[in-house]
Structures are given as structure tokens and as C-alpha cells.
Scaffold this motif. Structure first.
Motif, short mmCIF file in Angstrom:
data_model
loop_
_atom_site.label_atom_id
_atom_site.label_comp_id
_atom_site.label_asym_id
_atom_site.label_seq_id
_atom_site.Cartn_x
_atom_site.Cartn_y
_atom_site.Cartn_z
N GLN A 106 0.81 -1.21 0.00
CA GLN A 106 0.00 0.00 0.00
C GLN A 106 0.85 1.27 0.00
O GLN A 106 0.33 2.37 -0.17
CB GLN A 106 -0.92 0.03 1.23
CG GLN A 106 -2.07 -0.96 1.16
CD GLN A 106 -3.00 -0.80 2.35
OE1 GLN A 106 -2.77 -1.35 3.42
NE2 GLN A 106 -4.05 -0.03 2.15
N ALA A 107 2.15 1.11 0.14
CA ALA A 107 3.01 2.28 0.33
C ALA A 107 3.24 3.08 -0.94
O ALA A 107 3.55 4.27 -0.88
CB ALA A 107 4.36 1.84 0.91
N GLY A 108 3.13 2.47 -2.11
CA GLY A 108 3.40 3.22 -3.33
C GLY A 108 2.77 2.56 -4.54
O GLY A 108 1.98 1.63 -4.42
N ASN A 109 3.13 3.06 -5.74
CA ASN A 109 2.61 2.47 -6.97
C ASN A 109 3.13 1.05 -7.13
O ASN A 109 4.32 0.80 -7.00
CB ASN A 109 3.02 3.32 -8.18
CG ASN A 109 2.34 4.67 -8.17
OD1 ASN A 109 1.21 4.80 -7.73
ND2 ASN A 109 3.05 5.69 -8.65
N ILE A 110 2.22 0.13 -7.47
CA ILE A 110 2.59 -1.27 -7.56
C ILE A 110 3.00 -1.62 -8.99
O ILE A 110 2.32 -1.26 -9.95
CB ILE A 110 1.41 -2.18 -7.15
CG1 ILE A 110 1.00 -1.89 -5.71
CG2 ILE A 110 1.79 -3.66 -7.29
CD1 ILE A 110 -0.22 -2.67 -5.27
#
Length: 327
Positions: free
Chosen positions: A184-188
Motif C-alpha cells: 500500500q506504500a506506493g505504486n505497484i
């Protein structure tokens, strides 16, 4: 059953005997059967040969049945009545059903469909025995063999004319992960997914499916991972997601069920764009004249239609919320 002896008997002879027993007069029996009196007399001769008995004797009061004919009376009426019911179309009443129907579907489809469908069937057909199988390959073959009555699955690439199908709708694929998962921390990206183990939900007849997103959706996604878990039990899979860093590709409608998706976040799948997975109800044409199967077909499709209006908005909200957190 001695079918060889049974094949020798003309059913019309039994009908003629029934009329003779009711009329006890050759002329009146002939009139009822729309044949001539000589033809009726010939039929009586054939009946006497079949039963090896005179069946009727003449008296001052007309034709009198022999003891053998009287013995046949009740049984003959019952047999002809049963044959009449066998060949006639009777009004279908689901409340009188007492039989088993086998439906193949994945557990994640069952979670969305079965609570409402079972409630509907309980009210209308309380004695119906509905058997659900969640892990079965070669479903079209099983339908043709009569081992399955219905199947709800991802649309196959090809159905022969022997099968009846109807589209039930579609659902976008999403990534399911636990709340506060590192993804969830950044673009996957696909490279990011390779750092985490994947839960693969069992999908039947995978090689036959029509999935426009191609291999990225089922094969390419999650191929290179730290580990994997293949499972057909949805509840267990969701519990694994809640307690680990595994991720799972699944249909967005799973997030509609609060009791199942509690603690789970849905995120967009990398590289799939606006692709959706299409679901189909299928049965074999051998059931096309079955009132029971046609009734169940309508009950299943009506249940899907009832559920469908409540899904899209909730699903979009959940996926959008997950995407917003992701950004």
C-alpha cells in the motif's frame, strides 16, 4: 423385466381390452375406438390369444367377463393410467420436487450467490436437494455426461451447440491484501509483486478460459514470487491474507461481503487496464425439455439479476478507496 415378452404385446390391445371391459359390447367398443365391428371382433380374438383365456362369454344379458378378465380389470386401469401420466405433460410444481441437482461453481461465486439463491429455493422447493461441487475439471464434459446439471464459471473460449449458456455479468480483477500491507506504500509494479508470496484461488478448466487480459491475468501475474499457495477454500485464503504478506488476485465482488473482506483492502491490478472477467451459467441441451431444469435456470438467473444492481457502486467505491490509499 422380460422385455422380450413385453415387446410382443401391442399397447393398443390393452386399450381395446379396457374399452371392452367398460362397454361389455363389441359394437359399442368398436364405436368408441372408431373401428368397424369386424375389426373389433378380430382384436378380441388377439386378446384371447395373448391372455390364453376367453375373457368374455355370451349370455342373455350380453357379454360377461371371465374370472381372468375381472382379475385384470383393476390392474389394467392402473397400468394405463400410469402410462397416460408418463407420456403427458403435467403442470410443474416446485413444491413437489424431491430430487438432487448438482451445481458446479467456485467458492468465491458461491459466497455471493448461494445465500440468496438458497433462501429463494427453500421457500419454493423445500424438498430439493442441491449439491454444490467447488472443484471439478472438464465441466462441459461432466455436463454432457449428466454428472453435472449446471455450472457457473468463467466464460470458456468455445461452447459447442450442445450447450446452453447465458452471461451472468462480469467483475474486474483486483489485488486483495491485508490492511497496512507494505504494497500500500506506493505504486505497484509486477516487480514489486515478485517480492511477496501469492495465494492462487483454484480456477477450473483454466486452459479453456476466455480472459481478454491474457496471460498477465492468470499466468504472468504472480509467476515469479517468493512463494505461493494454491487453494480452493475462499474463507481460508482470506484468513491467510489477513495474517500474512501474501496477496491474491480475485474478483472485485468479493469485497461486497463485509464478513469475508473484513481487514482486506482491494487495489488495482498492474497492467490490466479496464479488463473484466465474464461469468456464465451453462447446462447441456439434454435438459432443454426438463421443467425442473428450466425452472432452476430461471431461479438462478433471476437471483443474479437481483444481486447485480447492488454490486457495481459498492465495488467501485471499495476499489477506488483502495487505489486512493495506494497513491
Amino acid at each position: 423385466m422380460n422385455t422380450k415378452e413385453l415387446a410382443k404385446i401391442d399397447l393398443n390391445l390393452l386399450i381395446s381390452l379396457q374399452v371392452l371391459l367398460e362397454e361389455r359390447n363389441v359394437s359399442r367398443a368398436a364405436e368408441r375406438l372408431f373401428i368397424t365391428q369386424p375389426a373389433m371382433s378380430k382384436t378380441l380374438s388377439r386378446l384371447r390369444a395373448v391372455f390364453d383365456d376367453a375373457l368374455f362369454t355370451r349370455s342373455s344379458h350380453g357379454m360377461q367377463p371371465t374370472p381372468r378378465a375381472l382379475e385384470l380389470t383393476d390392474r389394467l386401469t392402473e397400468i394405463l393410467s400410469g402410462i397416460g401420466q408418463l407420456v403427458s405433460k403435467q403442470a410443474f410444481n416446485p413444491a413437489l420436487i424431491d430430487t438432487e441437482i448438482t451445481l458446479a461453481l467456485s467458492e468465491y461465486i458461491g459466497v455471493a450467490l448461494l445465500p440468496t439463491l438458497a433462501k429463494r429455493l427453500q421457500m419454493q422447493a423445500p424438498n430439493l436437494h442441491l449439491r454444490i461441487v467447488t472443484r471439478v475439471e472438464n465441466q462441459l464434459e461432466q455436463l454432457a455426461l449428466g454428472k453435472l446439471d449446471f455450472a457457473i464459471h468463467i466464460r470458456h473460449q468455445h461452447y459447442s451447440p450442445d450447450f446452453r449458456t447465458i452471461d451472468l455479468g462480469s467483475s474486474p480483477p483486483v489485488l486483495l491484501i491485508r490492511e497496512n500491507h507494505p504494497l500500500q506504500a506506493g505504486n505497484i509494479s509486477l516487480a514489486d509483486l515478485a517480492n511477496y508470496p501469492v495465494v492462487r484461488l483454484y480456477v477450473s478448466d483454466r486452459e479453456q478460459l476466455q480472459v481478454k487480459a491474457g496471460e498477465d491475468l492468470f499466468d504472468g501475474l504472480g509467476t515469479n514470487t517468493r512463494g505461493s499457495l494454491e487453494i480452493s477454500h475462499l474463507m481460508t485464503a482470506m484468513e491467510v491474507l489477513r495474517n500474512t504478506d501474501y496477496y491474491m488476485l480475485g474478483p472485485a465482488f468479493l469485497t461486497q461481503n463485509e464478513s469475508i473482506s473484513h481487514g482486506i483492502t482491494a487495489l488495482p491490478v498492474p497492467r490490466t487496464g479496464n479488463s473484466s472477467v465474464n461469468y456464465v451459467l451453462a447446462t447441456h441441451q439434454r435438459t432443454e425439455n426438463s421443467p425442473l431444469h428450466n425452472w432452476l435456470w430461471e431461479e438462478i438467473t433471476c437471483t443474479i439479476r437481483e444481486l447485480r444492481p447492488t454490486q457495481p457502486r459498492k465495488l467501485r467505491q471499495r476499489v477506488a478507496a483502495g487505489a486512493a490509499q495506494h497513491r
